[in-house]
Write an enzyme that holds these catalytic residues in place. Structure first.
Site, mmCIF file in Angstrom:
data_model
loop_
_atom_site.group_PDB
_atom_site.id
_atom_site.type_symbol
_atom_site.label_atom_id
_atom_site.label_comp_id
_atom_site.label_asym_id
_atom_site.label_seq_id
_atom_site.Cartn_x
_atom_site.Cartn_y
_atom_site.Cartn_z
ATOM 1 C CB CYS A 301 1.354 7.017 3.536
ATOM 2 S SG CYS A 301 2.491 5.988 2.823
ATOM 3 N NE ARG A 397 6.092 0.121 8.234
ATOM 4 C CZ ARG A 397 5.254 0.576 7.469
ATOM 5 N NH1 ARG A 397 5.433 1.361 6.456
ATOM 6 N NH2 ARG A 397 4.302 -0.213 7.271
#
Length: 485
Positions: A301, A397
């Site tokens: 991430c 998302r």
């Protein structure tokens, strides 16, 4: 001091896993005696506090089956069509079904060639032979060997033992062992075939004693959805998903919250919402059964770097857990876990369970593609905010679902590979073993006691270096301490 300078003055200090250790306590607890089961929603209790991440290189039906068999929970990702995800949920539910209801059958007038075709197509070893809805025989691969061209009725076993639908597992197993048979047709009061019991399914049930199952004896499974995809949630609920996991990068989005509240009213499954890192978010998510904590801690991430937003994970867990406790919500720590010790720390900080991506992405059951680099096996692993995942459908998302038609994506993740780590069972054995060891040091007999008794010490960078092996060239790699991360 001006208002902007005051922001820095009131800034809190954030800690993550490498910033803390747990202080050992006086104990009578042995690791082998601890109970690592945990409640993650009102209706779902796991035998190990681990979920697999809803990522397209981590969890599909094979991972979900493996997780449930080991006592955890797999969350099937949503980067696929509704129909595909529904089918994945059904495959998990059918994996160890005591009585198979969707039985593949054959007519006695068919050829054995067609019988063999059906067996190979559906990956089974035998078929009930049915005429006028009644079982008249059983035919298996060993019956067919080198008998091409003949009819099923010529080679089938005709004296078939059948059982009623209310039969118990142990009784069915006894009948099969005594009669040396692998299949047991289940019939109704009129003798019509309504199901099938197989020896392979019964053996699997007895092998995985730590498995988590629903009231029907089927493996537990969770499925991820967008906060705005109510139809997907409804279909997955109908398919038998035990938990619906609302999967978004920022669950404290007011439009998303409005949509999630509507979704919550339309599904019967338990409801987990994520991700968050601010305790204030809990106040707006009290309609959920559990919240998932983690903004940007994952190895793949880049949210914290690209967007400049996030809270170090230990601090995020602790703050959210304090608030969640006020509402009776459960907490799942999602992301940033590199070693089994991090699981111990996450639970001591207030989590009821952890969600893993990186540590499971390298397993046999993960759907990521295998690659060989310099003679060593690796598996593909990517963030759901990576360009590849967003192109496939994961953009929503990160609230970028409408970007494709008008502009380029702004990724919040990367793509790469992780070392192959063997089976899920092997990886979880080491992780749970480390958790039990940590509980022994702290003197915690169960997860609740770990949360109560765990006390932290904040360490320096020198303390972290001291914590890892040092002043040695490691020649034999330990299974729970990989040299290559």
């Amino acid at each position: 001091m001006g208002k902007f300078a005051k922001k820095l003055e009131r800034a809190i200090r954030g800690y993550t896993f490498d910033d803390v250790l747990l202080i050992p306590q006086a104990t009578e607890v042995e690791p082998k005696d601890v109970d690592v089961s945990t409640q993650i929603t009102p209706n779902v209790k796991l035998n190990i506090p681990i979920l697999s991440a809803a990522m397209d290189t981590v969890t599909e039906w094979e991972m979900a089956v493996a997780m449930a068999r080991e006592g955890g929970l797999g969350v099937i990702h949503r980067n696929m069509s509704i129909e595909e995800q529904v089918e994945q949920v059904k495959r998990v539910k059918k994996a160890e079904r005591f009585i198979v209801e969707d039985v593949i059958t054959i007519s006695p007038e068919e050829t054995v060639d067609f019988a063999l075709f059906l067996m190979e197509k559906h990956d089974i070893d035998g078929l009930p032979v049915v005429e006028n809805e009644k079982v008249v025989g059983i035919i298996s691969k060993k019956d067919i060997a080198a008998r091409e061209g003949k009819l099923v009725k010529e080679l089938m076993t005709k004296d078939v033992i059948t059982v009623p639908e209310n039969i118990e597992v142990e009784e069915a197993l006894k009948i099969m062992i005594e009669n040396r048979i692998d299949r047991l047709p289940v019939v109704d009061k009129e003798g019509r075939l309504i199901g099938l019991i197989t020896m392979s399914d019964l053996v699997a049930r007895k092998k995985y004693k730590n498995a988590v199952r629903d009231e029907n004896g089927e493996l537990l499974v969770a499925a991820a959805v967008s906060p705005f995809d109510i139809r997907r949630a409804i279909e997955l609920d109908r398919a038998g998903a035990d938990v619906i996991v609302v999967d978004t990068a920022h669950a404290h989005n007011l439009k998303a919250i409005k949509a999630m509240k509507e979704m919550r009213q339309k599904v019967d499954a338990d409801f987990i919402v994520g991700n968050i890192a601010n305790p204030k978010a809990v106040d707006d998510l009290t309609f959920a059964d559990a919240v998932k904590v983690g903004i940007g801690p994952g190895s793949i991430c880049t949210t914290r770097i690209v967007a400049g937003v996030g809270v170090p994970q230990i601090t995020a867990i602790a703050m959210v857990a304090d608030r969640a406790q006020e509402y009776g919500l459960y907490v799942i720590a999602d992301g940033g876990i590199k070693y089994s010790g991090d699981i111990v720390k996450a639970i001591a900080a207030g989590a009821d369970a952890v969600m893993l991506g990186n540590l499971l992405a390298g397993t046999k059951e993960a759907p990521g593609k295998e690659v060989i680099i310099n003679g060593r096996k690796y598996k593909q692993y990517r963030g759901m905010g990576s360009l590849g995942a967003m192109m496939k459908g994961g953009a929503e998302r990160y609230y970028q679902g409408g970007y494709m038609k008008t502009r380029k994506f702004v990724p919040e993740g990367v793509e790469g590979v992780v070392p192959y780590r063997g089976t899920v069972s092997e990886v979880l054995y080491q992780l749970v073993g480390g958790l039990k060891a940590g509980m022994g040091y702290v003197g915690a007999r169960n997860i609740k006691e770990l949360k109560e008794k765990g006390e932290f010490v904040i360490i320096t960078s020198a303390g972290l270096r001291e914590s890892h092996p040092h002043d040695i060239i490691i020649t034999n790699e330990a299974p729970n301490y990989p040299l290559e991360k």
